[in-house]
Design a protein around this motif. Structure first.
Motif, PDB file in Angstrom:
ATOM      1  N   GLN A 126       0.827  -1.208   0.000  1.00 34.90           N
ATOM      2  CA  GLN A 126       0.000   0.000   0.000  1.00 34.90           C
ATOM      3  C   GLN A 126       0.861   1.257   0.000  1.00 34.90           C
ATOM      4  OE1 GLN A 126      -2.150  -1.067   3.533  1.00 34.90           O
ATOM      5  NE2 GLN A 126      -2.993  -2.874   2.505  1.00 34.90           N
ATOM      6  N   ILE A 127       1.990   1.220   0.710  1.00 35.76           N
ATOM      7  CA  ILE A 127       2.935   2.339   0.694  1.00 35.76           C
ATOM      8  C   ILE A 127       3.485   2.518  -0.723  1.00 35.76           C
ATOM      9  CG2 ILE A 127       5.181   3.140   1.505  1.00 35.76           C
ATOM     10  CD1 ILE A 127       4.601   1.694   4.154  1.00 35.76           C
ATOM     11  N   ILE A 128       3.844   1.418  -1.362  1.00 35.15           N
ATOM     12  CA  ILE A 128       4.430   1.482  -2.704  1.00 35.15           C
ATOM     13  C   ILE A 128       3.451   2.087  -3.701  1.00 35.15           C
ATOM     14  CG2 ILE A 128       5.216   0.064  -4.644  1.00 35.15           C
ATOM     15  CD1 ILE A 128       6.486  -1.822  -2.582  1.00 35.15           C
ATOM     16  N   ILE A 129       2.211   1.606  -3.686  1.00 34.24           N
ATOM     17  CA  ILE A 129       1.228   2.125  -4.646  1.00 34.24           C
ATOM     18  C   ILE A 129       0.905   3.581  -4.335  1.00 34.24           C
ATOM     19  CG2 ILE A 129      -1.123   1.856  -5.524  1.00 34.24           C
ATOM     20  CD1 ILE A 129       0.846  -0.304  -6.422  1.00 34.24           C
ATOM     21  N   GLY A 130       0.775   3.926  -3.049  1.00 32.35           N
ATOM     22  CA  GLY A 130       0.524   5.313  -2.685  1.00 32.35           C
ATOM     23  C   GLY A 130       1.649   6.223  -3.142  1.00 32.35           C
ATOM     24  N   ALA A 131       2.896   5.793  -2.918  1.00 28.86           N
ATOM     25  CA  ALA A 131       4.048   6.594  -3.339  1.00 28.86           C
ATOM     26  C   ALA A 131       4.127   6.697  -4.859  1.00 28.86           C
ATOM     27  CB  ALA A 131       5.331   5.980  -2.785  1.00 28.86           C
ATOM     28  N   THR A 132       3.779   5.610  -5.557  1.00 27.68           N
ATOM     29  CA  THR A 132       3.837   5.608  -7.020  1.00 27.68           C
ATOM     30  C   THR A 132       2.854   6.612  -7.609  1.00 27.68           C
ATOM     31  OG1 THR A 132       4.482   3.268  -7.024  1.00 27.68           O
ATOM     32  CG2 THR A 132       3.602   4.183  -9.074  1.00 27.68           C
ATOM     33  N   MET A 133       1.617   6.590  -7.137  1.00 29.26           N
ATOM     34  CA  MET A 133       0.612   7.514  -7.665  1.00 29.26           C
ATOM     35  C   MET A 133       0.930   8.951  -7.264  1.00 29.26           C
ATOM     36  SD  MET A 133      -2.976   5.374  -7.354  1.00 29.26           S
ATOM     37  CE  MET A 133      -3.863   6.714  -8.140  1.00 29.26           C
ATOM     38  N   ALA A 134       1.346   9.143  -6.009  1.00 24.48           N
ATOM     39  CA  ALA A 134       1.682  10.494  -5.559  1.00 24.48           C
ATOM     40  C   ALA A 134       2.889  11.031  -6.323  1.00 24.48           C
ATOM     41  CB  ALA A 134       1.963  10.485  -4.063  1.00 24.48           C
ATOM     42  N   GLY A 135       3.908  10.200  -6.512  1.00 25.63           N
ATOM     43  CA  GLY A 135       5.102  10.634  -7.222  1.00 25.63           C
ATOM     44  C   GLY A 135       4.820  10.981  -8.668  1.00 25.63           C
ATOM     45  N   TYR A 136       3.982  10.179  -9.336  1.00 23.90           N
ATOM     46  CA  TYR A 136       3.662  10.449 -10.736  1.00 23.90           C
ATOM     47  C   TYR A 136       2.967  11.796 -10.891  1.00 23.90           C
ATOM     48  CZ  TYR A 136       2.008   9.802 -15.496  1.00 23.90           C
ATOM     49  OH  TYR A 136       1.769   9.963 -16.835  1.00 23.90           O
ATOM     50  N   VAL A 137       2.015  12.064 -10.024  1.00 22.84           N
ATOM     51  CA  VAL A 137       1.334  13.368 -10.045  1.00 22.84           C
ATOM     52  C   VAL A 137       2.337  14.480  -9.762  1.00 22.84           C
ATOM     53  CG1 VAL A 137      -0.398  14.793  -8.872  1.00 22.84           C
ATOM     54  CG2 VAL A 137      -0.904  12.404  -9.410  1.00 22.84           C
ATOM     55  N   GLY A 138       3.281  14.209  -8.886  1.00 25.07           N
ATOM     56  CA  GLY A 138       4.231  15.228  -8.479  1.00 25.07           C
ATOM     57  C   GLY A 138       5.222  15.630  -9.545  1.00 25.07           C
ATOM     58  N   PHE A 139       5.690  14.679 -10.372  1.00 22.18           N
ATOM     59  CA  PHE A 139       6.731  15.041 -11.342  1.00 22.18           C
ATOM     60  C   PHE A 139       6.218  15.164 -12.775  1.00 22.18           C
ATOM     61  CE2 PHE A 139       7.425  10.335 -10.936  1.00 22.18           C
ATOM     62  CZ  PHE A 139       7.157   9.963 -12.242  1.00 22.18           C
ATOM     63  N   THR A 140       4.931  14.932 -13.022  1.00 18.14           N
ATOM     64  CA  THR A 140       4.403  15.065 -14.388  1.00 18.14           C
ATOM     65  C   THR A 140       3.437  16.225 -14.539  1.00 18.14           C
ATOM     66  OG1 THR A 140       2.649  13.456 -13.892  1.00 18.14           O
ATOM     67  CG2 THR A 140       4.670  12.617 -14.931  1.00 18.14           C
ATOM     68  N   TRP A 141       2.697  16.568 -13.500  1.00 21.70           N
ATOM     69  CA  TRP A 141       1.712  17.642 -13.606  1.00 21.70           C
ATOM     70  C   TRP A 141       2.343  18.964 -13.192  1.00 21.70           C
ATOM     71  CZ3 TRP A 141      -3.456  15.355 -11.283  1.00 21.70           C
ATOM     72  CH2 TRP A 141      -3.804  14.207 -12.011  1.00 21.70           C
ATOM     73  N   ASN A 142       1.921  20.039 -13.854  1.00 21.79           N
ATOM     74  CA  ASN A 142       2.345  21.390 -13.508  1.00 21.79           C
ATOM     75  C   ASN A 142       1.129  22.165 -13.026  1.00 21.79           C
ATOM     76  OD1 ASN A 142       5.148  21.185 -14.325  1.00 21.79           O
ATOM     77  ND2 ASN A 142       4.399  21.122 -16.442  1.00 21.79           N
ATOM     78  N   LEU A 143       1.063  22.368 -11.722  1.00 14.94           N
ATOM     79  CA  LEU A 143      -0.106  22.997 -11.105  1.00 14.94           C
ATOM     80  C   LEU A 143       0.341  24.031 -10.078  1.00 14.94           C
ATOM     81  CD1 LEU A 143      -2.162  19.726 -10.484  1.00 14.94           C
ATOM     82  CD2 LEU A 143      -2.642  21.444 -12.235  1.00 14.94           C
TER      83      LEU A 143
END
Length: 398
Positions: A126-143
Motif C-alpha cells: 500500500q505504501i508502494i502504490i501510494g508513493a507511485t501515484m503520488a510521485g507520478y502526479v508530483g513530477f508530471t503535472w504542472n499545477l
C-alpha cells in the motif's frame, strides 16, 4: 489487617490497580526490560568486557565497570543521535520526527485493520502504490503550489485505499484470508513498481537508472530550514487525531470495533460485516498510502524502486507496540524513529553494530506481546494476588 484494608479508600485501590495493571505501564516496563537485555548483549560483544572477564575474580570491579560503560555509552550515543547533543542541539530530534512520520502513518493503517479484526500485512504494498501515484502526479503535472501538493496527497491516499480496498473486497466476497492476500499484493506492488521505473513515463529523461524526475517544488512538503523535517509530520498528527476520533466517536468506528470483537454478533446486531471489512481495509490502505506520500513528497522527493524500504513491515511492529491504539501507535512510531535516527551515531561513536538496534526492537515486541512475562518480572502478578487475598479476607471479616 482488616482495619488497614477498611481504612484504605476503595478509589485509591482502584487507581493503583489501573496504574500497575494498565497496558501503558506494562508497555513501558517491557521497553525498559528490552533496553536492559539489549545493553547486556552490547556488553557481551565489547572487547573491554571480554578482556576484563578473563580476570573477573581477581578484579571484579574492572569487569563490572566495563560492563556498565559498554551499555551506557551505546545508549548515550543513541540518545545523542536521536534527541539532543551539545554540537547540534535538538537537530537530531528533528531527524527523529522525520524518520517517524511514515512509520506513524503506516502503523495507523495496520492498527486500524487490527481493531477491525483484520491482519493487514500489506502495508508495504500500500505504501508502494501510494508513493507511485503520488510521485507520478508530483513530477508530471504542472499545477499551482497548494493545489499540486493537495492532489499529490489525495492521489497517494487514493492509491493506498484502492490497494487495501481490493483486499477487503476479495475478503468480503470470496472469503479469502487477508494475510495471504496482502502478502501476495505486496509482491505485486513491488514488481509493478520495478516495471514502471524502467519505462520512459517514470524514468528520468536521459538516464538509465531506475529513478524518477525530481518532484516539482509545488508538489513537495515545505521543510524547516537546515532540516529534513517537513509538514508531512503535521499530516501524521492529523491522521492520528482522525483515527482516534473515527474509532471512539463515529458510528463507522463503532461498527469496525464491533466486527473486530465478534463478527457474528455484529452481523446479528445489524452491522454489514462485508461493508465494514471493505471500508476497514480501504481506510487502512489510505493511511499506509499517506506513508508513501510522506516518503516521496517529503523525505526523498523522487520515486525509486526502494521508496518503501522496510516501512511496511516495521509498521506492523509499531502497531503491536502501540497496542493498536492511535496514540499508542503514534508514540511507538516516535520511539522506533528515534532508534533509526540514532543507530548510525551509535555505530560511529562506539563501534556498536547497527543491527543491535533491530535486536532491541525485536525484544521490545517480544516483551510487549507477552504482558504476563513483564508482570512476572516486576512482581505485578503477585501484587494482584495479594490484593485478591486481602479482599477475600476483608469480606470474611478476619
Amino acid at each position: 489487617m482488616s482495619e488497614q484494608n477498611v481504612n484504605v479508600p476503595q478509589g485509591t485501590n482502584d487507581l493503583f490497580r489501573k496504574i500497575t495493571q494498565g497496558p501503558g505501564l506494562v508497555s513501558l516496563l517491557g521497553v525498559i526490560v528490552a533496553l536492559v537485555v539489549g545493553g547486556l548483549l552490547i556488553a557481551a560483544t565489547d572487547e573491554r568486557v571480554i578482556a576484563t572477564a578473563g580476570y573477573l575474580f581477581a578484579r571484579p570491579t574492572d569487569f563490572f565497570s566495563a560492563l556498565w560503560n559498554a551499555g551506557t555509552q551505546s545508549y548515550v550515543a543513541l540518545f545523542n543521535g536521536s534527541i539532543y547533543n551539545s554540537s547540534q542541539g535538538f537537530a537530531p530530534f528533528l531527524e527523529t520526527l522525520t524518520v517517524s512520520t511514515p512509520l506513524i502513518c503506516a502503523g495507523l493503517g495496520v492498527a486500524l485493520a487490527f481493531r477491525a479484526g483484520l491482519f493487514n500485512i500489506g502495508a508495504q504494498g500500500q505504501i508502494i502504490i501510494g508513493a507511485t501515484m503520488a510521485g507520478y502526479v508530483g513530477f508530471t503535472w504542472n499545477l499551482p503550489i497548494v493545489l499540486h501538493l493537495l492532489l499529490v496527497i489525495i492521489f497517494g491516499l487514493l492509491g493506498g485505499a484502492i490497494w487495501g480496498g481490493l483486499v477487503g473486497v476479495l475478503k468480503a466476497r470470496t472469503g479469502a484470508h487477508e494475510v495471504i492476500l496482502t502478502i501476495m499484493f505486496n509482491y505485486v506492488a513491488l514488481y509493478l513498481l520495478d516495471f514502471l521505473m524502467n519505462t520512459e513515463a517514470f524514468r528520468r529523461p536521459g538516464g538509465t537508472n531506475p529513478i524518477s524526475p525530481v518532484l516539482d517544488s509545488s508538489a513537495v512538503f515545505p521543510s524547516l530550514p537546515d532540516s529534513r523535517l517537513h509538514l508531512g509530520f503535521l499530516m501524521a498528527i492529523l491522521l492520528t487525531v482522525f483515527v482516534a476520533w473515527l474509532l471512539k466517536r463515529s458510528t463507522l468506528g463503532f461498527e469496525l470495533r464491533a466486527v473486530g470483537h465478534n463478527p457474528a454478533a455484529a452481523q446479528t446486531a445489524g452491522v454489514n460485516v462485508a461493508r465494514a471489512t471493505i471500508l476497514a481495509m480501504a481506510l487502512a490502505g489510505a493511511l499506509a498510502g499517506a506513508a508513501g506520500v510522506a516518503q516521496v513528497a517529503g523525505t526523498e522527493k523522487v520515486l525509486t524502486a526502494g521508496i518503501a524500504g522496510s516501512l511496511g513491515f516495521d509498521a506492523i511492529t509499531v502497531a503491536l507496540l502501540g497496542r493498536s491504539t492511535p496514540w499508542g501507535t503514534f508514540f511507538a512510531g516516535l520511539l522506533f524513529g528515534a532508534f533509526r535516527a540514532g543507530a548510525v551515531n551509535m555505530q560511529i561513536s562506539t563501534g556498536t553494530p547497527i543491527d543491535i538496534v533491530l535486536v532491541v526492537q525485536s525484544l521490545i515486541v517480544l516483551f510487549i506481546a507477552a504482558p504476563p512475562l513483564v508482570k512476572a518480572i516486576f512482581g505485578l502478578n503477585k501484587s494482584k494476588k495479594k490484593r485478591a487475598v486481602r479482599a477475600e479476607t476483608t469480606k470474611a471479616g478476619v
